[in-house]
Write a protein that holds these residues in place. Structure first.
Motif, PDB file in Angstrom:
ATOM      1  N   ILE A 282       0.832  -1.202   0.000  1.00 26.28           N
ATOM      2  CA  ILE A 282       0.000   0.000   0.000  1.00 26.28           C
ATOM      3  C   ILE A 282       0.866   1.252   0.000  1.00 26.28           C
ATOM      4  N   GLY A 283       1.872   1.268   0.877  1.00 28.82           N
ATOM      5  CA  GLY A 283       2.751   2.434   0.943  1.00 28.82           C
ATOM      6  C   GLY A 283       3.529   2.655  -0.335  1.00 28.82           C
ATOM      7  N   GLY A 284       3.889   1.558  -0.997  1.00 21.89           N
ATOM      8  CA  GLY A 284       4.646   1.679  -2.237  1.00 21.89           C
ATOM      9  C   GLY A 284       3.837   2.223  -3.386  1.00 21.89           C
ATOM     10  N   ALA A 285       2.502   2.164  -3.275  1.00 23.26           N
ATOM     11  CA  ALA A 285       1.638   2.683  -4.339  1.00 23.26           C
ATOM     12  C   ALA A 285       1.408   4.183  -4.221  1.00 23.26           C
ATOM     13  N   ALA A 286       1.793   4.772  -3.089  1.00 22.82           N
ATOM     14  CA  ALA A 286       1.563   6.203  -2.877  1.00 22.82           C
ATOM     15  C   ALA A 286       2.553   7.024  -3.696  1.00 22.82           C
ATOM     16  N   PRO A 287       2.133   8.188  -4.198  1.00 21.02           N
ATOM     17  CA  PRO A 287       3.039   9.040  -4.977  1.00 21.02           C
ATOM     18  C   PRO A 287       4.045   9.740  -4.061  1.00 21.02           C
ATOM     19  N   GLY A 288       5.066  10.313  -4.653  1.00 18.46           N
ATOM     20  CA  GLY A 288       6.049  11.069  -3.884  1.00 18.46           C
ATOM     21  C   GLY A 288       7.212  10.205  -3.452  1.00 18.46           C
ATOM     22  N   ARG A 289       8.097  10.804  -2.684  1.00 17.24           N
ATOM     23  CA  ARG A 289       9.319  10.129  -2.268  1.00 17.24           C
ATOM     24  C   ARG A 289       9.303   9.737  -0.796  1.00 17.24           C
ATOM     25  N   GLY A 290       8.148   9.690  -0.200  1.00 14.86           N
ATOM     26  CA  GLY A 290       8.079   9.386   1.219  1.00 14.86           C
ATOM     27  C   GLY A 290       8.060   7.916   1.545  1.00 14.86           C
ATOM     28  N   SER A 291       8.123   7.046   0.540  1.00 17.33           N
ATOM     29  CA  SER A 291       8.051   5.604   0.773  1.00 17.33           C
ATOM     30  C   SER A 291       9.437   4.975   0.733  1.00 17.33           C
ATOM     31  N   ALA A 292       9.452   3.677   0.944  1.00 17.35           N
ATOM     32  CA  ALA A 292      10.711   2.918   0.907  1.00 17.35           C
ATOM     33  C   ALA A 292      11.067   2.476  -0.501  1.00 17.35           C
ATOM     34  N   ASN A 293      10.378   3.026  -1.504  1.00 19.49           N
ATOM     35  CA  ASN A 293      10.586   2.588  -2.883  1.00 19.49           C
ATOM     36  C   ASN A 293      12.004   2.825  -3.381  1.00 19.49           C
ATOM     37  N   ARG A 294      12.642   3.877  -2.871  1.00 16.55           N
ATOM     38  CA  ARG A 294      14.000   4.165  -3.345  1.00 16.55           C
ATOM     39  C   ARG A 294      14.963   3.056  -2.943  1.00 16.55           C
ATOM     40  N   ILE A 295      14.733   2.452  -1.784  1.00 12.62           N
ATOM     41  CA  ILE A 295      15.571   1.323  -1.363  1.00 12.62           C
ATOM     42  C   ILE A 295      15.195   0.071  -2.142  1.00 12.62           C
ATOM     43  N   LEU A 296      13.904  -0.229  -2.194  1.00 13.62           N
ATOM     44  CA  LEU A 296      13.448  -1.429  -2.887  1.00 13.62           C
ATOM     45  C   LEU A 296      13.724  -1.375  -4.381  1.00 13.62           C
ATOM     46  N   GLY A 297      13.874  -0.163  -4.916  1.00 15.19           N
ATOM     47  CA  GLY A 297      14.125  -0.021  -6.347  1.00 15.19           C
ATOM     48  C   GLY A 297      15.587  -0.082  -6.733  1.00 15.19           C
ATOM     49  N   LEU A 298      16.485  -0.247  -5.749  1.00 11.46           N
ATOM     50  CA  LEU A 298      17.910  -0.340  -6.063  1.00 11.46           C
ATOM     51  C   LEU A 298      18.184  -1.549  -6.951  1.00 11.46           C
ATOM     52  N   ARG A 299      19.195  -1.431  -7.800  1.00 10.84           N
ATOM     53  CA  ARG A 299      19.460  -2.473  -8.803  1.00 10.84           C
ATOM     54  C   ARG A 299      19.717  -3.859  -8.201  1.00 10.84           C
ATOM     55  N   PRO A 300      20.459  -3.968  -7.080  1.00 11.94           N
ATOM     56  CA  PRO A 300      20.628  -5.317  -6.514  1.00 11.94           C
ATOM     57  C   PRO A 300      19.300  -5.961  -6.128  1.00 11.94           C
ATOM     58  N   PHE A 301      18.392  -5.164  -5.552  1.00 10.50           N
ATOM     59  CA  PHE A 301      17.087  -5.705  -5.192  1.00 10.50           C
ATOM     60  C   PHE A 301      16.289  -6.076  -6.440  1.00 10.50           C
ATOM     61  N   GLN A 302      16.397  -5.269  -7.494  1.00 15.24           N
ATOM     62  CA  GLN A 302      15.681  -5.565  -8.729  1.00 15.24           C
ATOM     63  C   GLN A 302      16.206  -6.844  -9.383  1.00 15.24           C
ATOM     64  N   PHE A 303      17.520  -7.029  -9.316  1.00 12.96           N
ATOM     65  CA  PHE A 303      18.109  -8.233  -9.900  1.00 12.96           C
ATOM     66  C   PHE A 303      17.646  -9.484  -9.147  1.00 12.96           C
ATOM     67  N   VAL A 304      17.785  -9.466  -7.822  1.00 16.29           N
ATOM     68  CA  VAL A 304      17.393 -10.635  -7.028  1.00 16.29           C
ATOM     69  C   VAL A 304      15.892 -10.870  -7.124  1.00 16.29           C
ATOM     70  N   GLY A 305      15.102  -9.782  -7.170  1.00 16.55           N
ATOM     71  CA  GLY A 305      13.662  -9.936  -7.318  1.00 16.55           C
ATOM     72  C   GLY A 305      13.289 -10.601  -8.621  1.00 16.55           C
ATOM     73  N   ALA A 306      14.004 -10.267  -9.688  1.00 18.23           N
ATOM     74  CA  ALA A 306      13.712 -10.860 -10.998  1.00 18.23           C
ATOM     75  C   ALA A 306      13.966 -12.365 -11.009  1.00 18.23           C
ATOM     76  N   ILE A 307      15.008 -12.807 -10.314  1.00 17.32           N
ATOM     77  CA  ILE A 307      15.355 -14.234 -10.321  1.00 17.32           C
ATOM     78  C   ILE A 307      14.816 -14.945  -9.076  1.00 17.32           C
ATOM     79  N   SER A 308      13.937 -14.291  -8.326  1.00 17.87           N
ATOM     80  CA  SER A 308      13.516 -14.828  -7.029  1.00 17.87           C
ATOM     81  C   SER A 308      12.877 -16.204  -7.139  1.00 17.87           C
ATOM     82  N   TYR A 309      12.056 -16.426  -8.152  1.00 15.24           N
ATOM     83  CA  TYR A 309      11.402 -17.733  -8.295  1.00 15.24           C
ATOM     84  C   TYR A 309      12.432 -18.823  -8.566  1.00 15.24           C
ATOM     85  N   SER A 310      13.331 -18.566  -9.490  1.00 18.74           N
ATOM     86  CA  SER A 310      14.379 -19.539  -9.793  1.00 18.74           C
ATOM     87  C   SER A 310      15.296 -19.757  -8.595  1.00 18.74           C
TER      88      SER A 310
END
Length: 722
Positions: A282-310
């Motif tokens: 819910i918090g990640g869907a809110a506009p602006g920079r007040g969420s934790a999206n900047r951390i969750l959007g970092l490239r290492p997290f994006q890479f591991v998230g992409a391969i998470s199922y495998s």
């Protein structure tokens, strides 16, 4: 909530879905939690909640997609939906399943291949979670887990995918195409599932942990978030709402650090990681920079998230197979387990890059979705079943489970056994039959299961003049049943057997699978009441204390074990019901019997003569050696050198527990009976004596060996009866 056809200025924007980097980053956190937890990182003791995070994410994404279909088309294209699920899940699952069976065949003991095959069949039929529920698997405490155990969560999700689209489609029609009404229906279903999850924890934790009805609420929580974000409500889109993601992230971190294997789970405790994930989405869907999206959007997290199922698929066999290959009694060092977890990342990337992603994007499958849905599912199932069936063939092709040598038939046990250095072809029972070599009281229901409180007992022996002996304890007491039944059949005793799974006769409150084991307390008291009513000639107490079961309230285990044993013995009253105990109070200072390592060579006279006119005589049977791992499994890979599977005598017992039981016997005037000399020599406790397999697993006697213990046990019983 607005129904289809109704319009608000906010609704269209709110109902648009698309790729969310924060959700991808949340996937990364979830899978890293699980991988680090399974790699032995002790400070992340609650890492198992990563699976719960996945459940919420899956429920959110799937429901968002289904609601968009209902809004756009007024219906759900089941063929298209299941085709996408098949492309997403099945190819990688199939490849890892085949690779797991092959790796197990190469490195795991032959005797375990049947278990591997059983797991593969369950995966092929999309019911691995149900297999583990039926087997009573304790996911958080399992020491010898299945190589397919991690597939349980995929089983829950696949079963959810089977029912949820139909529920939404029918509900949408019944609710007259109103998402608001459909939300109410969904919320009721989620509440019912959560109530079942909490209520049934006291009935069966494995069923609550693994079954869809008690886990569906977690996916349903994600579904409710999907409804909320599509509703057009303004507060989820307010800038300040982004702070909820920080709260969720902090809560998830706390859960990961604080929860342990002893935490009652899932039950009500699963609500915290689920709530944390809901807040993050819910918090990640809110506009602006007040969420934790900047951390969750970092490239290492994006890479591991992409391969998470495998990554989730490949990490578990990498942890389990090497451990089983070296033996459960030789735990892999932390650095090696972490290295195996690290190796899983590039392997997962290869699986993602060359299997998962290409299949998802394969044009042929996308164009012929409905046709390929069934074909892919059937092909995957057929391939996995064939692989599983083939593993039976591979087991036999790999080699025999015995040598071509024979051993002398063991008919009478001697002290200080040397053991047999090879697995003889005339081994009794054969290694393949060891696990099933249970005392007959299991099949006849005289050995009470965990959920039973029946303390009625079962009688054996027709000689009415023979002394009445009560056997009282847990499954280790049941291991002595064949020996005692042999004596009863010979007319030397009349036997009343009183045994119950995971329930010692020691008066201690237990926690079993995260909940108070009240059935044990009720059963134990019932048996004590019957003893005081029947007034048998002898009561034999036998228990498995070396496992150190979880005691309610904590504290020093050995101290509480001794106090509990003293309490049980003192509760056994004479005819006058004065609670005066069972034996003389003149225990000698030297009546402690075996040493703390269980090294005694016979029994000790904890009381002057082991008897009293005040009530039944009580004997405390010393526990059998703990082998550390299943003997048959170890022997199947050491056919020519069984010494590799023998446990050193000094490591076969828990000294603190042994001393506690000796002290309890001495304090109460009971007699401590130690038959270790028939099971161990001066240095080792062999797994095979003569042509007889001693243990059916790591710490229970086989029925065949227990029968051989009848005469040594009779010598002690006869001495106790005076």
């Amino acid at each position: 909530m607005t129904a289809v056809g109704e319009s608000t200025s906010a609704a269209p924007a709110a109902k648009k879905s698309g790729f969310r980097p924060d959700v991808q980053g949340l996937r990364a956190i979830a899978v890293l939690f699980v991988v680090l937890y399974h790699s032995g990182v002790t400070w992340l003791s609650g890492g198992f909640v990563g699976v719960d995070v996945f459940f919420v994410i899956s429920g959110f994404l799937i429901t968002t997609h289904l609601l968009e279909s209902l809004e756009r088309d007024g219906r759900i294209s089941f063929g298209s939906f299941y085709a996408k699920r098949a492309r997403r899940i099945l190819p990688a699952s199939l490849l890892v399943g085949i690779a797991t069976v092959l790796a197990a065949w190469i490195w795991m003991p032959p005797l375990l291949m049947n278990e591997v095959a059983k797991g593969a069949v369950a995966v092929a039929l999309y019911v691995p979670n149900m297999l583990f529920a039926v087997e009573g698997t304790n996911y958080l405490a399992e020491t010898s887990p299945s190589v397919f155990q991690h597939y349980w969560s995929l089983g829950v999700e696949e079963q959810f995918y089977l029912f949820w689209p139909a529920i939404l489609a029918v509900g949408f029609w019944l609710c007259r195409r109103s998402e608001r009404r459909l939300l109410v229906v969904s919320a009721v279903l989620v509440a019912v599932s959560f109530a079942l999850c909490v209520a049934l924890m006291s009935v069966s934790q494995p069923w609550v942990f693994f079954s869809l009805p008690t886990r569906a609420w977690e996916l349903g929580a994600g579904a409710l978030v999907a409804f909320l974000l599509r509703s057009g409500a303004r507060w989820p889109r307010a800038a300040g709402t982004g702070a909820l993601s920080w709260v969720g992230l902090a809560l998830l971190a706390v859960v990961g650090l604080v929860y342990t294997e002893q935490t009652p789970f899932p039950g009500y405790t699963a609500a915290l990681p689920v709530l944390a994930t809901v807040l993050l989405i819910i918090g990640g869907a809110a506009p602006g920079r007040g969420s934790a999206n900047r951390i969750l959007g970092l490239r290492p997290f994006q890479f591991v998230g992409a391969i998470s199922y495998s990554l989730y698929l490949v990490h578990w066999p990498l942890q389990v197979i090497p451990q089983v290959a070296v033996g459960e009694d030789n735990p892999l060092p932390l650095w090696l387990r972490l290295a195996l977890g690290a190796v899983a990342i590039p392997l997962a990337w290869l699986l993602f890059r060359f299997v998962e992603r290409p299949v998802i994007a394969w044009p042929t499958l996308r164009k012929r979705s409905r046709l390929w849905t069934g074909a892919a599912a059937l092909a995957t199932s057929a391939a996995l079943i064939a692989t599983a069936g083939g593993s039976y063939y591979l087991t036999s092709a790999r080699g025999e489970t015995a040598t071509n040598q024979t051993a002398g038939e063991e008919t009478q046990l001697q002290k200080d056994p040397a053991g047999t250095g090879f697995v003889p072809e005339n081994l009794t029972p054969p290694l393949e039959e060891a696990e099933a070599d249970n005392p007959s009281i299991y099949a006849s229901d005289c050995h009470r299961p965990q959920d039973s409180t029946d303390s009625s007992g079962c009688r054996v022996g027709e000689n009415e003049d023979a002394p009445l002996v009560f056997l009282f304890g847990d499954s280790h007491a049941a291991s002595w049943y064949p020996a005692l039944a042999e004596l009863a059949e010979q007319g030397k005793i009349r036997l009343d057997t009183n045994t119950k799974s995971s329930c010692p006769s020691v008066d201690v409150p237990l926690v079993l699978e995260g909940v108070t084991y009240t059935e044990c307390d009720t059963w134990r008291q019932g048996v004590i009441d019957r003893i005081n009513e029947e007034q048998p000639d002898l009561v034999l107490l036998a228990n498995y204390g070396a496992e150190r079961p979880e005691l309610e309230g904590g504290g020093d285990f050995a101290t509480r074990w001794q106090q509990g044993m003293e309490s049980t013995i003192d509760a056994i009253e004479g005819p006058g019901g004065d609670g005066s105990g069972s034996g003389s109070d003149e225990a000698g200072a030297d009546g402690s019997g075996a040493g703390a390592d269980g090294s005694g060579d016979g029994s000790s006279d904890g009381a002057a003569d082991g008897s009293s006119s005040d009530g039944p005589v009580v004997d405390v049977l010393a526990d059998v050696p703990d082998q550390g791992e299943t003997s048959a499994v170890c022997l199947s890979k050491n056919l020519e050198d069984t010494a590799q599977c023998a446990v050193p005598r000094g490591e076969a017992f828990d000294p603190a527990v042994t001393e506690a039981e000796q002290s309890a016997a001495e304090t109460t005037g009971a007699r401590y009976v130690d038959l270790t000399a028939y099971l161990c020599n001066e240095s080792m406790c062999p797994p095979i004596i003569g042509n007889v397999l001693v243990y059916r697993d790591g710490h229970h006697l086989t029925t065949h060996f227990s029968r051989l213990m009848a005469e040594p046990l009779w010598e002690e019983i006869e001495a106790s009866l005076g």
